[in-house]
Design a protein around this motif. Sequence first.
Motif, mmCIF file in Angstrom:
data_model
loop_
_atom_site.group_PDB
_atom_site.id
_atom_site.type_symbol
_atom_site.label_atom_id
_atom_site.label_comp_id
_atom_site.label_asym_id
_atom_site.label_seq_id
_atom_site.Cartn_x
_atom_site.Cartn_y
_atom_site.Cartn_z
ATOM 1 N N GLY A 104 0.885 -1.102 -0.026
ATOM 2 C CA GLY A 104 -0.017 0.087 -0.041
ATOM 3 C C GLY A 104 1.051 1.283 -0.078
ATOM 4 O O GLY A 104 1.975 1.207 0.784
ATOM 5 N N THR A 105 0.538 2.125 -0.864
ATOM 6 C CA THR A 105 1.449 3.410 -0.985
ATOM 7 C C THR A 105 0.584 4.669 -0.810
ATOM 8 O O THR A 105 -0.538 4.679 -1.178
ATOM 9 N N ILE A 106 1.171 5.913 -0.227
ATOM 10 C CA ILE A 106 0.482 7.022 -0.149
ATOM 11 C C ILE A 106 1.421 8.028 -0.758
ATOM 12 O O ILE A 106 2.521 8.187 0.120
ATOM 13 N N ALA A 107 1.251 8.723 -1.887
ATOM 14 C CA ALA A 107 1.898 10.170 -1.928
ATOM 15 C C ALA A 107 1.368 11.241 -1.671
ATOM 16 O O ALA A 107 0.409 11.527 -1.826
ATOM 17 N N LEU A 108 2.146 12.040 -0.784
ATOM 18 C CA LEU A 108 1.574 13.259 -0.133
ATOM 19 C C LEU A 108 2.398 14.481 -0.525
ATOM 20 O O LEU A 108 3.789 14.596 -0.647
ATOM 21 N N ASP A 109 1.450 15.651 -0.803
ATOM 22 C CA ASP A 109 1.903 16.868 -1.316
ATOM 23 C C ASP A 109 1.741 17.694 0.025
ATOM 24 O O ASP A 109 0.563 18.227 -0.015
ATOM 25 N N ALA A 110 2.639 17.858 0.980
ATOM 26 C CA ALA A 110 2.157 18.398 2.245
ATOM 27 C C ALA A 110 2.153 20.167 1.819
ATOM 28 O O ALA A 110 1.251 20.655 2.623
ATOM 29 N N ALA A 111 2.988 20.526 1.123
ATOM 30 C CA ALA A 111 2.717 21.871 0.845
ATOM 31 C C ALA A 111 1.360 22.317 0.216
ATOM 32 O O ALA A 111 0.857 23.324 0.346
ATOM 33 N N GLY A 112 1.162 21.623 -0.755
ATOM 34 C CA GLY A 112 -0.427 21.555 -1.174
ATOM 35 C C GLY A 112 -1.519 21.171 -0.702
ATOM 36 O O GLY A 112 -2.618 21.328 -1.154
ATOM 37 N N ARG A 113 -1.307 20.478 0.488
ATOM 38 C CA ARG A 113 -2.167 19.606 1.117
ATOM 39 C C ARG A 113 -3.063 18.590 0.174
ATOM 40 O O ARG A 113 -4.314 18.760 0.221
ATOM 41 N N ARG A 114 -2.149 17.690 -0.363
ATOM 42 C CA ARG A 114 -2.968 17.018 -1.259
ATOM 43 C C ARG A 114 -2.450 15.427 -0.936
ATOM 44 O O ARG A 114 -1.144 15.342 -0.563
ATOM 45 N N ARG A 115 -2.950 14.321 -1.279
ATOM 46 C CA ARG A 115 -2.547 13.090 -0.929
ATOM 47 C C ARG A 115 -3.442 12.178 -1.954
ATOM 48 O O ARG A 115 -4.543 12.226 -2.361
ATOM 49 N N MET A 116 -2.565 10.930 -2.430
ATOM 50 C CA MET A 116 -2.983 9.904 -3.280
ATOM 51 C C MET A 116 -2.631 8.505 -2.695
ATOM 52 O O MET A 116 -1.443 8.371 -2.527
ATOM 53 N N ARG A 117 -3.366 7.758 -2.802
ATOM 54 C CA ARG A 117 -3.027 6.290 -2.313
ATOM 55 C C ARG A 117 -3.143 5.170 -3.580
ATOM 56 O O ARG A 117 -3.889 5.476 -4.638
ATOM 57 N N SER A 139 -7.838 9.270 -4.790
ATOM 58 C CA SER A 139 -7.329 10.436 -4.149
ATOM 59 C C SER A 139 -8.043 11.245 -2.952
ATOM 60 O O SER A 139 -9.391 10.716 -2.938
ATOM 61 N N ASN A 140 -7.556 11.584 -1.790
ATOM 62 C CA ASN A 140 -8.246 11.893 -0.635
ATOM 63 C C ASN A 140 -8.277 13.414 -0.406
ATOM 64 O O ASN A 140 -7.546 14.001 -0.995
ATOM 65 N N CYS A 141 -9.039 13.809 0.477
ATOM 66 C CA CYS A 141 -9.498 15.436 0.688
ATOM 67 C C CYS A 141 -8.035 15.789 1.614
ATOM 68 O O CYS A 141 -7.305 14.905 2.005
ATOM 69 N N PRO A 142 -8.087 17.169 1.704
ATOM 70 C CA PRO A 142 -6.927 17.682 2.404
ATOM 71 C C PRO A 142 -6.896 17.693 3.703
ATOM 72 O O PRO A 142 -5.962 18.103 4.466
#
Length: 303
Positions: A104-117, A139-142
């Motif tokens: 399972g993976t999650i990529a996080l864009d902390a600066a833009g408050r975005r994430r995707m599994r 894709s998840n909410c911020p």
Amino acid sequence: MTTVSTPYHSGERAAQARAGLTARADHAGRAIRATIPAVAARFLAERRTLVLGAADRDGRIWATQLAGPAGFLRAPDERTMAVAAHPAEADPLAEALTRPARVGTIALDAAGRRRMRLNGHSRPDGRGGLAVTAEEVVSNCPKYIQRRTPLDRPEAGPPRTVAAGTTLTTAQQLTAVTADTFFIATTGPDGSVDASHRGGLPGFLQAVAPDRLRWPEYPGNSMFLTLGNLEVDPRAGLLLPDWETGGALLVTGEARTDWSEEARSAAPGAERMVELAVTGVVELADATPLTWTDPEYSPANPR
């Protein structure tokens, strides 16, 4: 296992029903895909880190973090994520990912408050990296993401083990209770693995004993991918990044969800509480060659 009518397995359905959110989960489930859309491919190509969860050779679930320059993640086609990185020898998942594995993976864009599994099957790519065949893309909410910007740390060395044990030291407990973010990996009834994000104000993660961590579950997307897995398999792994040094605290154990009314009142904003019985701890220095700016806390964090 999924069915024709729903993307959810039996544990997820049970958790959704216990929360009274089955209809909302059905609506949210329309966002679960088996392919990587073009917008997600662009998102991956811009990321500097990837959180990855998997089982080690003993069946324990761990969550860890891979890093690289922008472009180290890419989607050469709509079913594949290429990862130009591999866990270092000191990492508890290093050996497991030298062969095919469920991840399972999650990529996080902390600066833009975005994430995707992106969850699926991983295999070595023959070039020191990984190829992950997608099965679930979400894709998840911020909500609860603390805004941070990554900074390169040229003096970083290779990841190395600082400490390893079966319980948390006093210093590691302090790391836990001052954290504002952690990641959790869990596994489903068919062996699938999911990685997810948890955030809150420092103190939301509690170290109640050297072998116990507890945290509140705040309102989310109603899919219950994490808690649904825990309904059928208690194994879980936590990753606590050290945003200031590039280190990381990795914890594995077994978790249970407390759905009681008493649990709901145990922390502001909590809808339920989860407690992890710790069975393994690995602390890494130089887990990534990055540090991060001071956080701007999410406005969604309960106070």
